[in-house]
Design an enzyme around this catalytic site. Structure first.
Site, PDB file in Angstrom:
ATOM      1  N   GLY A 179      43.237  70.443  46.589  1.00  0.00           N
ATOM      2  CA  GLY A 179      43.987  70.160  45.372  1.00  0.00           C
ATOM      3  C   GLY A 179      45.300  70.914  45.378  1.00  0.00           C
ATOM      4  N   GLY A 180      45.756  71.247  44.158  1.00  0.00           N
ATOM      5  CA  GLY A 180      47.039  71.938  44.025  1.00  0.00           C
ATOM      6  C   GLY A 180      47.015  73.313  44.665  1.00  0.00           C
ATOM      7  N   GLY A 212      75.972  64.126  69.011  1.00  0.00           N
ATOM      8  CA  GLY A 212      75.832  64.904  67.784  1.00  0.00           C
ATOM      9  C   GLY A 212      74.945  66.115  68.007  1.00  0.00           C
ATOM     10  CB  ALA A 213      72.015  66.653  70.185  1.00  0.00           C
TER      11      ALA A 213
HETATM   12  C1  HXC Z   1      33.673  76.697  40.024  1.00  0.00           C
HETATM   13  C2  HXC Z   1      32.870  76.456  42.145  1.00  0.00           C
HETATM   14  C3  HXC Z   1      33.997  75.679  42.503  1.00  0.00           C
HETATM   15  C4  HXC Z   1      34.981  75.444  41.511  1.00  0.00           C
HETATM   16  C5  HXC Z   1      32.739  75.860  44.216  1.00  0.00           C
HETATM   17  N1  HXC Z   1      32.112  76.521  43.227  1.00  0.00           N
HETATM   18  N2  HXC Z   1      33.879  75.318  43.790  1.00  0.00           N
HETATM   19  N3  HXC Z   1      32.708  76.943  40.907  1.00  0.00           N
HETATM   20  N4  HXC Z   1      34.768  75.973  40.276  1.00  0.00           N
HETATM   21  N5  HXC Z   1      36.081  74.753  41.764  1.00  0.00           N
HETATM   22  C6  HXC Z   1      30.845  77.238  43.316  1.00  0.00           C
HETATM   23  C7  HXC Z   1      29.642  76.358  43.484  1.00  0.00           C
HETATM   24  O1  HXC Z   1      29.177  75.970  42.237  1.00  0.00           O
HETATM   25  C8  HXC Z   1      28.677  77.304  44.178  1.00  0.00           C
HETATM   26  O2  HXC Z   1      28.129  78.183  43.230  1.00  0.00           O
HETATM   27  C9  HXC Z   1      29.568  78.116  45.049  1.00  0.00           C
HETATM   28  O3  HXC Z   1      30.885  78.010  44.500  1.00  0.00           O
HETATM   29  C10 HXC Z   1      29.613  77.630  46.480  1.00  0.00           C
HETATM   30  O4  HXC Z   1      29.863  76.238  46.476  1.00  0.00           O
HETATM   31  P1  HXC Z   1      29.033  75.219  47.383  1.00  0.00           P
HETATM   32  O5  HXC Z   1      29.373  73.873  46.917  1.00  0.00           O
HETATM   33  O6  HXC Z   1      27.603  75.626  47.404  1.00  0.00           O
HETATM   34  O7  HXC Z   1      29.646  75.535  48.812  1.00  0.00           O
HETATM   35  P2  HXC Z   1      30.008  74.529  49.977  1.00  0.00           P
HETATM   36  O8  HXC Z   1      28.853  73.624  50.240  1.00  0.00           O
HETATM   37  O9  HXC Z   1      30.488  75.390  51.097  1.00  0.00           O
HETATM   38  O10 HXC Z   1      31.205  73.638  49.445  1.00  0.00           O
HETATM   39  C11 HXC Z   1      32.453  74.245  49.129  1.00  0.00           C
HETATM   40  C12 HXC Z   1      33.381  73.234  48.427  1.00  0.00           C
HETATM   41  C13 HXC Z   1      32.629  72.588  47.223  1.00  0.00           C
HETATM   42  C14 HXC Z   1      33.766  72.147  49.430  1.00  0.00           C
HETATM   43  C15 HXC Z   1      34.626  73.989  48.027  1.00  0.00           C
HETATM   44  O11 HXC Z   1      32.058  73.659  46.447  1.00  0.00           O
HETATM   45  C16 HXC Z   1      33.549  71.815  46.364  1.00  0.00           C
HETATM   46  O12 HXC Z   1      33.858  70.656  46.665  1.00  0.00           O
HETATM   47  N6  HXC Z   1      33.962  72.410  45.211  1.00  0.00           N
HETATM   48  C17 HXC Z   1      34.820  71.744  44.275  1.00  0.00           C
HETATM   49  C18 HXC Z   1      36.200  71.633  44.819  1.00  0.00           C
HETATM   50  C19 HXC Z   1      37.155  71.081  43.809  1.00  0.00           C
HETATM   51  O13 HXC Z   1      37.096  69.899  43.455  1.00  0.00           O
HETATM   52  N7  HXC Z   1      37.978  71.990  43.230  1.00  0.00           N
HETATM   53  C20 HXC Z   1      38.922  71.616  42.251  1.00  0.00           C
HETATM   54  C21 HXC Z   1      40.152  71.110  43.038  1.00  0.00           C
HETATM   55  S1  HXC Z   1      41.415  70.689  41.974  1.00  0.00           S
HETATM   56  P3  HXC Z   1      26.724  78.938  43.467  1.00  0.00           P
HETATM   57  O14 HXC Z   1      26.460  79.631  42.165  1.00  0.00           O
HETATM   58  O15 HXC Z   1      25.758  77.906  43.827  1.00  0.00           O
HETATM   59  O16 HXC Z   1      26.973  79.915  44.578  1.00  0.00           O
HETATM   60  C22 HXC Z   1      42.289  72.065  41.908  1.00  0.00           C
HETATM   61  C23 HXC Z   1      43.428  71.949  41.009  1.00  0.00           C
HETATM   62  C24 HXC Z   1      44.386  73.048  41.264  1.00  0.00           C
HETATM   63  O17 HXC Z   1      42.047  73.022  42.510  1.00  0.00           O
HETATM   64  C25 HXC Z   1      45.653  72.587  40.650  1.00  0.00           C
HETATM   65  C26 HXC Z   1      46.731  73.578  40.855  1.00  0.00           C
HETATM   66  C27 HXC Z   1      48.022  72.919  40.504  1.00  0.00           C
END
Ligand code: HXC
Length: 513
Positions: free
Chosen positions: A169-170, A403-404
């Protein structure tokens, strides 16, 4: 006091646990280190001073109040690398997936602010699931607070980002705003939208690794500057890059001790082949010219027709920008131009002098290049060189066409010195193409057009395929034997050490983005 000490120690121990042993094991099982293990590898022993170890989030959404981890998923502070001050933040994936929200972001901003006030690099070790979903908009605000600081710090202090896990994401935009990105093979990935979203929107099936792994970003997108086979190697790359940079834009890079010796490099006399169409590896030239083993290539697997990197010359840090005749004949295309332009600006921002090695047949023709904006992108390199105020020296080894010739740090756009080897060909274009255009009618009307073309080509080559017209105009300061290049450059950069050059007063220039 005993009681106070025990309470503090208990809290410290709780913070050191991060997300707990089980999650640490899971982290190790993925081939990843923990946030603190990474800091230990990065910093000089016992130099780390942690800040905000006891920070907690304030959210009660979705049961988060029951999930309190001291430090809120990021370890921040300052320490030393090779005795030099750096600020560091290291996201802890074992705590809520290293996700970023209000308190986590505030800790990162705090070290960035300190780095700016005290003029030292910031190193970010990223390993995060992105915006903490439970905290909602404050997570987005937290990211933007970091982006804003990344931009304000850009060109003031070096900013280095290691991506050592997911970065989605961001969240990718903080690393993207910093000077260098480092990724670990097999465990890091970066993308604006992940494979699931890609599938929904474009119906493409792609794995995380193929979409945004270290290989994709080092070969296809050029987003990452360095990759390591593992995290330890990534951390070594970070230290190496820092060693070439100053602490901030007001300082000079460190000079290492250097004992002068015989600087002649006879091997260079044999590098350029007799046949001008035959390639050779410009890296071998760089390695002969620079101090032994110091060349550190940046983005080595991306736009390989342009070689860029840091090196040392008589102990001084320099940035090298070189055409690579061994890949696409060293032609300038969109990727090569933007790769080099960015590096020139990075070096200029941090007072690293530039050495340009030139062997370029021109810009790459074609609809693909034109429609994707070779005009704007080639202009970036022209702009970057013209604007750079650091000492800059060019050596033309062979072709400098069209030009290079102008773009690759010619005297006309501010090179301090231009050297050419006797094998240099400085002309509007290659002899074959030139003969075809100028003598079109004669060739068409000749009894033997092929023989006539050859004759005219030889005539043009005799007249232009050498460095002496440019030398006669003073566009080339000296024609030098290849073997003397290193000695000449050591003296040239020494002479330019106190160069003063300032840009006209302006708010900022308008780089063709
Ligand atoms: C809160 C999160 C989290 C999140 C992971 N966790 N991502 N908690 N917010 N964004 C937590 C899980 O609940 C889990 O908690 C622990 O972290 C580990 O995650 P797993 O899924 O078990 O690990 P893994 O299988 O290695 O997968 C990692 C991952 C997946 C690929 C990152 O967790 C995932 O897809 N997370 C969501 C990613 C996402 O969509 N983020 C938002 C992006 S948008 P426990 O308690 O079980 O340990 C964004 C906007 C930013 O970031 C904008 C800025 C401009």
């Amino acid at each position: 006091m005993e009681q106070h000490r025990n309470r503090l120690e208990a809290l410290r121990q709780e913070a050191l646990l991060g997300g707990g042993e089980k999650r640490k094991e899971a982290q190790h099982a993925k081939g990843k280190l923990t946030a603190r293990e990474r800091i230990n590898l990065l910093l000089d022993p016992d130099s780390f001073e942690e800040l905000g170890m006891l920070v907690k989030h304030r959210s009660t959404n979705f049961g988060l109040d029951k999930q309190q981890f001291l430090g809120d998923g990021v370890v921040t502070g300052y320490g030393k690398i090779d005795g030099r001050l750096v600020y560091v933040f290291s996201q802890d994936f074992t705590v809520l997936g290293g996700s970023l929200a209000e308190a986590h972001a505030k800790k990162i901003c705090r070290v960035m602010d300190l780095a700016m006030q005290n003029g030292a690099p910031v190193i970010g070790l990223n390993d995060s699931g992105g915006a903490r979903i439970q905290e909602g908009v404050v997570s987005l605000g937290g990211y933007a607070d970091i982006f804003y600081r990344n931009v304000r710090a850009s060109g003031v202090v070096p900013q280095l980002s290691a991506v050592l896990g997911p970065c989605a994401g961001g969240a990718v935009y903080s690393p993207a705003l910093t000077d260098f990105i480092f990724m670990a093979e097999g465990t890091s990935y970066m993308f604006v939208t992940g494979p699931n979203v890609v599938k929904t929107v474009t119906h493409e099936e792609v794995s995380s690794e193929d979409l945004g792994g270290a290989k994709a970003h080092s070969t296809k997108s050029g987003v990452t500057h360095f990759t390591g086979r593992n995290e330890a190697e990534v951390i070594q790359h970070i230290k190496k890059v820092l060693s070439f940079l100053p602490q901030n834009c007001e300082e000079e890079p460190l000079k290492l001790a250097y004992e002068p010796s015989d600087e002649s490099r006879a091997k260079l006399d044999a590098v350029v082949p007799e046949n001008p169409q035959q390639p050779y590896d410009m890296r071998s030239v760089i390695q002969e010219i620079c101090d032994d083993g110091t060349f550190t290539e940046v983005q080595k697997d991306y736009a390989e027709n342009m070689v860029i990197g840091f090196a040392r010359l008589a102990g001084n840090s320099i940035g090298v920008v070189a055409n690579q005749p061994a890949f696409l004949a060293g032609v300038l295309d969109i990727k090569a131009s933007t790769k080099a332009a960015r590096f020139v600006r990075t070096c200029d921002a941090f007072n690293v002098p530039l050495l340009v090695l030139e062997d370029v047949p021109g810009f790459l023709p074609g609809t693909d290049q034109e429609w994707n904006g070779i005009i704007t992108n080639g202009a970036k390199l022209l702009y970057a060189f013209s604007e750079a105020t650091v000492p800059r020296v060019t050596v033309i080894t062979r072709k400098a066409y069209g030009g290079a010739y102008d773009v690759m740090n010619s005297q006309h756009i501010g090179a301090d010195l231009v050297y050419a080897w006797p094998t240099a060909e400085i002309a509007v274009m290659g002899a074959k193409g030139a003969a075809e255009i100028i003598f079109k009618r004669e060739i068409a009307n000749a009894d033997d057009p092929e023989a006539m073309w050859k004759e005219k080509e030889a005539q043009y080559a005799e007249m232009f395929a050498h460095p002496y017209n440019a030398a006669a105009r003073g566009y080339v300061d000296e024609v030098i034997l290849p073997r003397n290049t290193r000695a000449k450059l050591i003296k040239a950069f020494e002479m330019l050490r106190n160069k003063v050059d300032t840009l006209p007063r302006k708010k900022h220039g308008n780089l063709p983005l």
